[in-house]
Design an enzyme around this catalytic site. Structure first.
Site, mmCIF file in Angstrom:
data_model
loop_
_atom_site.group_PDB
_atom_site.id
_atom_site.type_symbol
_atom_site.label_atom_id
_atom_site.label_comp_id
_atom_site.label_asym_id
_atom_site.label_seq_id
_atom_site.Cartn_x
_atom_site.Cartn_y
_atom_site.Cartn_z
ATOM 1 N N HIS A 56 2.486 -31.947 -6.839
ATOM 2 C CA HIS A 56 2.552 -30.622 -7.457
ATOM 3 C C HIS A 56 2.309 -30.662 -8.974
ATOM 4 C CE1 HIS A 56 3.570 -29.142 -3.612
ATOM 5 N NE2 HIS A 56 4.881 -29.222 -3.660
ATOM 6 N N HIS A 105 4.904 -21.549 -4.358
ATOM 7 C CA HIS A 105 5.826 -22.284 -3.492
ATOM 8 C C HIS A 105 7.028 -21.437 -3.049
ATOM 9 C CE1 HIS A 105 7.487 -25.811 -1.674
ATOM 10 N NE2 HIS A 105 6.681 -26.642 -2.288
ATOM 11 N N GLU A 129 2.066 -22.719 1.942
ATOM 12 C CA GLU A 129 1.397 -22.830 0.642
ATOM 13 C C GLU A 129 -0.105 -22.915 0.862
ATOM 14 O OE1 GLU A 129 3.496 -26.382 -1.117
ATOM 15 O OE2 GLU A 129 4.686 -25.952 0.655
HETATM 16 C C1 BGC Z 1 5.627 -30.774 -0.146
HETATM 17 C C2 BGC Z 1 6.909 -31.451 0.257
HETATM 18 C C3 BGC Z 1 7.899 -31.304 -0.853
HETATM 19 C C4 BGC Z 1 8.105 -29.813 -1.060
HETATM 20 C C5 BGC Z 1 9.092 -29.447 -2.119
HETATM 21 C C6 BGC Z 1 5.935 -29.334 -0.355
HETATM 22 O O1 BGC Z 1 4.784 -28.663 -0.738
HETATM 23 O O2 BGC Z 1 4.620 -30.957 0.796
HETATM 24 O O3 BGC Z 1 6.705 -32.804 0.582
HETATM 25 O O4 BGC Z 1 9.107 -31.921 -0.552
HETATM 26 O O5 BGC Z 1 6.874 -29.239 -1.398
HETATM 27 O O6 BGC Z 1 9.283 -30.342 -3.062
#
Ligand code: BGC
Length: 348
Positions: free
Chosen positions: A102, A176, A314
């Site tokens: 991210h 998110h 997402e």
């Molecule tokens: C990821 C996860 C992660 C989560 C929050 C998601 O987009 O794929 O692996 O733990 O975000 O952190």
């Protein structure tokens, strides 16, 4: 309406914007462009918040698993925090088991955005702007980003992303939000019924990085082509589920990358009958069943969030695309404009 929400540890002020249209209410922070709450009418004259969040800036700054935030520059993982572009190697900070997740430890979710309200015809919304300097979190190019949140007259929440660069770079923006259509303190979402128009998904290795394969969903827990509860197959013995402690996978959308947002998924909560429909221009969607919520975070409703208390959808390009020339490209060059749109519609 704009109000002071709180201050970051270094004293920076964080504001909160509230908007409402077509029955939908949105509260957005200047920190991370975070959707702090998204409320829908409850049919009894009140509203229900259907997105997980916190009451304080401090909780967002210290312990948020990206609740409601804008994710950038790159949604999901880039393997080992490395990629090369035009023969040049780029090294990104790693923040997830040796990978870049991210956008890195100080991604767009942890930045202050310039926020401006607007009304346009029957729409109301916010424009969030930020210039990410060349080299920020290891990514090349000055990236000028604009994210527009629109609430339409029928209560849809639309997100339009735009970005330009002054040097070749990679971009993959998303949001998110953690959904719980029973209400953010409604407990497990395993009874929510999901449909996703994806015949394939990207299997991962133990570090949750795609192996490169596009695997068929038929006969696997990842088959949501016809409506299925989120919990139905979550405990099946499948190495993919064990790696992720549930589902945390990119679904390869049948429609592919499109010019206009096309319908890709529907999530329905059977008790309230509330439905979320998603349309996007993106070729993928990360389906994440809240596997790492472990009861240690207390949300806006005053209750702790446990495993499976929310689901994230997402919209995105595939994880690790910069290292996978066979995946749809995330490359952005000077002169080009990155564009992405996702529309969330609600039936309440
Ligand atoms: C990821 C996860 C992660 C989560 C929050 C998601 O987009 O794929 O692996 O733990 O975000 O952190």
């Amino acid at each position: 309406m704009k109000e002071l929400f709180g201050e970051l540890a270094d004293g920076t002020k964080v504001h909160r914007w509230s908007l409402e249209n077509g029955g939908t209410r949105l509260k957005v922070l200047s920190y991370g462009g975070i959707v702090q709450s998204l409320e829908l009418p409850d049919g009894r004259g009140g509203h229900t918040n259907v997105s997980l969040g916190f009451d304080t800036v401090e909780a967002y700054e210290t312990s948020s698993p990206y609740f409601g935030a804008i994710i950038g520059r790159y949604g999901n993982r880039i393997a080992k925090g490395r990629f090369s572009l035009d023969g040049e190697d780029h090294v990104l900070p790693v923040n997830d088991g040796g990978h870049n997740l991210h956008g890195g430890p100080e991604g767009f979710d942890r930045r202050i955005w310039d926020v401006e309200g607007f009304t346009s015809g029957s729409d109301v919304g916010l424009v969030l702007r930020r210039t990410s300097p060349d080299g920020e979190m290891g990514y090349p190019g000055t990236l000028t980003v604009r994210v527009t949140y629109t609430l339409t007259a029928r209560g849809d929440w639309r997100i339009d992303y735009e970005a330009t660069t002054d040097r070749a770079t990679v971009v993959n923006l998303t949001n998110h939000v953690y959904w719980n259509l029973a209400g953010e303190n409604g407990g497990s979402v395993h009874d929510h019924v999901l449909t996703v128009a994806a015949s394939r998904y990207t299997p991962v290795d133990a570090g949750l990085v795609p192996t490169g394969e596009l695997a068929g969903v038929a006969g696997t827990p990842f088959d949501f082509r016809t409506p299925k509860t989120l919990g139905a197959d979550l405990r099946r013995e499948d190495p993919q589920l064990l790696y992720a402690q549930g589902i945390d996978h990119n679904m390869v959308l049948d429609k592919g990358l499109t010019e206009r947002p096309e319908h890709i998924a529907q999530l329905r909560e059977p008790v309230s009958g509330r439905t979320l429909s998603i349309a996007t221009t993106e070729p993928g969607v990360q389906l994440y069943t809240g596997n790492f919520l472990d009861g240690t975070l207390v949300g806006t409703g005053g209750l702790a969030y446990g495993r499976g208390d929310a689901v994230c959808l997402e919209t995105q390009h595939f994880p690790d695309s910069p290292n996978r020339p066979e995946f749809p490209s995330t490359l952005l060059r000077p002169g080009g404009t990155y564009r992405s749109t996702t529309v969330h519609s609600f039936n309440m």
